[in-house]
Design a protein around this motif. Structure first.
Motif, mmCIF file in Angstrom:
data_model
loop_
_atom_site.group_PDB
_atom_site.id
_atom_site.type_symbol
_atom_site.label_atom_id
_atom_site.label_comp_id
_atom_site.label_asym_id
_atom_site.label_seq_id
_atom_site.Cartn_x
_atom_site.Cartn_y
_atom_site.Cartn_z
ATOM 1 N N GLY A 34 0.784 5.783 -4.279
ATOM 2 C CA GLY A 34 1.464 5.418 -3.033
ATOM 3 C C GLY A 34 2.009 6.627 -2.298
ATOM 4 O O GLY A 34 3.005 6.532 -1.579
ATOM 5 N N ARG A 35 1.340 7.767 -2.475
ATOM 6 C CA ARG A 35 1.834 9.022 -1.879
ATOM 7 C C ARG A 35 0.788 9.647 -0.962
ATOM 8 O O ARG A 35 -0.398 9.672 -1.296
ATOM 9 N N ALA A 41 5.866 8.952 1.282
ATOM 10 C CA ALA A 41 5.303 7.626 1.017
ATOM 11 C C ALA A 41 4.081 7.403 1.901
ATOM 12 O O ALA A 41 4.084 7.749 3.080
ATOM 13 N N HIS A 85 -3.481 1.262 -3.107
ATOM 14 C CA HIS A 85 -2.023 1.394 -3.037
ATOM 15 C C HIS A 85 -1.386 0.208 -3.760
ATOM 16 O O HIS A 85 -1.754 -0.938 -3.488
ATOM 17 N N ARG A 87 1.144 -1.305 -3.310
ATOM 18 C CA ARG A 87 1.808 -2.241 -2.399
ATOM 19 C C ARG A 87 0.806 -2.946 -1.490
ATOM 20 O O ARG A 87 1.198 -3.593 -0.523
ATOM 21 N N SER A 444 4.848 -0.388 4.821
ATOM 22 C CA SER A 444 5.496 -0.402 3.505
ATOM 23 C C SER A 444 4.805 -1.376 2.552
ATOM 24 O O SER A 444 4.863 -1.197 1.335
ATOM 25 N N GLU A 471 6.982 -3.421 -7.768
ATOM 26 C CA GLU A 471 6.537 -3.509 -6.366
ATOM 27 C C GLU A 471 6.892 -4.875 -5.775
ATOM 28 O O GLU A 471 7.274 -4.977 -4.612
#
Ligand SMILES: *Cc1c(COP(=O)(O)O)cnc(C)c1O
Length: 489
Positions: A34-35, A41, A85, A87, A444, A471
């Motif tokens: 997730g970077r 982020a 990712h 998320r 996000s 998450e």
């Protein structure tokens, strides 16, 4: 060297591919963490604007430097939805296993299109092996067989064409859709839209799908089947098939197949199970009961590019009787199956069994996912994502300001935030829509929404094996914050 030799130069390919793999590996490492590259982020879905993207790429095409594949890919990565990712909890598309993506590259380079056996010998063999593997997992007999297609939508059409040829009572392939009485398919309101689309394509018209009621868990209600059949008859239609969902799209509900199969047997109806999303439950003993009775279906559609972590699109259309697979596109199955070698083996020319002529080496891509890290990895993914969905649902239920639409059967959870002080269904619908827009715009999380019983719900499909409880707890908090911010605007 002339231009063509340069274009196909092996050393150029080696150098570009190595550079590209380094870029992709860095990308993958960042996405699963997730970077972004600078450590910040990474937005799941970067902010984009379609006309601006078209302008940018039109300009790039005109630019001499556009031929640098690495530069192109860097830009593509920056503008893509990042499915690896943790998320990413949106539509039912998985982060593909890298080993399967590599097989896809091989398929692209070899391009053994395989409408006929000679154009893809090993691709044809791998397709047969993958279909046999699926048939075994579904509990089908040795006589089962089918074809791989590019997607579940095409798969549903393929299976329903076979159903029509076998159950219409007239030869719709030769004589056309109007050579007999109007036909109908029975399907629940929760069936994927590709089922209705297939009926339209086959010339059934808008009334060609008779809706069967659902129970309170969004599963097809078998008790409504007799009435649905009568409704079809009253409308002057001959029902040929029931379509059940093993993993409906909106909520992931698994229809009760044994009761539906009993009904189909009693009335001579074809049973098609759209298990595009959920067939993989058959891989996990703990969840196998969800698809109990699937071996009684005449046809099953299974998307490897959903729960088998394969890049899109690889779909198995599996028939309990392999001869049905030929029936979909030719009335005389004997031409395909019997006469060739004086036996009943299906033709090795897979193009006879699908809408597609040339297609990708789909069997290779699915094979790589099954063999790469073993079937155990896929089983564990099913178990993990299904139990995570249960955990998430329980967490939301325990919170005073959330509700879930239904206890999840699989890995899809639909829920609704009820912030304190907001009452009324319409107002709550607006909250869900605003929250989703805010989270997606911010990058996000990536989640979607769906309408159930007339109300708007947030919807998450847990397609990423790297998504965990942390998450999802963050998602619930992010929903609360976004709702508060929307209220204060
Ligand atoms: C995803 C899905 C489809 C459509 O499959 P594609 O591969 O996207 O064409 C059909 N039915 C169900 C139940 C699905 O989940």
């Amino acid at each position: 060297m002339d231009r063509f030799r340069a274009a196909y130069d092996a050393e150029r390919f080696r150098a570009e591919a190595h550079r590209l793999v380094d870029v992709l590996a860095d990308y993958l490492g960042g996405a699963v963490a997730g970077r972004a590259r600078d450590g910040a982020a990474l937005a799941v879905l970067p902010a984009t604007d379609a006309p601006a993207l078209v302008r940018e790429w039109t300009a790039r095409l005109a630019d001499e430097a556009a031929g640098d594949v690495v530069a192109t890919v860097e830009r593509v990565l920056a503008q893509s939805n990042h499915l690896h990712h943790p998320r990413y909890v949106g539509h039912q598309v998985p982060p593909p296993l890298p080993v399967a993506a590599l097989a896809d590259l091989v398929a692209a380079l070899l391009n053994n299109g395989m409408a006929v056996y000679e154009m893809g010998p090993v691709a044809t063999a791998l397709e047969a092996v993958v279909l046999r593997w699926m048939a075994d997992r579904l509990g089908y007999p040795g006589a089962a067989g089918g074809v791989l297609t590019s997607g579940g939508s095409l798969g549903n059409l393929t299976a329903l064409l076979a159903a029509r040829q076998r159950r219409a009572g007239f030869d719709a392939w030769r004589g056309g859709a109007h050579a007999g009485p109007p036909l109908a398919i029975l399907a629940s309101e929760q069936a994927h839209y590709s089922v209705a689309r297939a009926a339209h394509v086959m010339g059934f018209g808008a009334d060609g799908v008779v809706a069967v009621a659902c129970d309170d868990r969004f599963r097809l209600a078998p008790a409504d089947l007799p009435d649905a059949l009568r409704r079809a008859e009253r409308a002057g239609r001959r029902a040929i098939a029931v379509v059940a969902s093993s993993g409906s799209t909106a909520t992931g509900a698994y229809d009760r197949l044994p009761e539906i199969a009993d009904f189909c047997e009693r009335h001579g109806l074809w049973l098609h199970v759209d298990a595009a999303h959920g067939a993989a439950a058959a891989l996990a003993p703990r969840h196998r009961a969800l698809v109990a009775g699937i071996d009684r279906a005449d046809s099953v559609v299974w998307d490897a590019h959903k729960m088998m972590l394969v890049p899109a699109l690889v779909t198995g259309v599996v028939f309990r009787d392999a001869r049905s697979s030929g029936a979909a596109f030719a009335q005389e199955a004997s031409y395909l199956f019997a006469e060739r070698a004086g036996e009943t083996a299906a033709s090795w020319d897979v193009g006879e069994r699908t809408v597609e002529c040339t297609k990708r080496m789909l069997g290779l891509i699915a094979f790589a996912a099954i063999a790469g890290d073993g079937e155990g990895l896929l089983r564990e993914f099913v178990e993990r994502s299904f139990s995570l969905a249960r955990w998430f649902s329980a967490m939301l239920r325990a919170a005073p300001d959330f509700e879930v639409a239904v206890e999840p059967d699989g890995n899809i959870v639909c829920f609704r935030h009820r912030p304190p002080g907001i009452a009324g269904d319409e107002a709550l619908d607006r909250v869900q829509a605003r929250v989703r827009s805010a989270l997606v715009a911010r990058g996000s999380f990536y989640l979607v929404q769906t309408r159930l019983r007339g109300r708007l719900f947030l919807r998450t499909a847990l397609m990423n094996p790297l998504t965990g409880e942390a998450e999802l707890a963050e998602l619930a908090d992010a929903v609360r914050v976004a709702a508060r911010e929307a209220a204060s605007l």
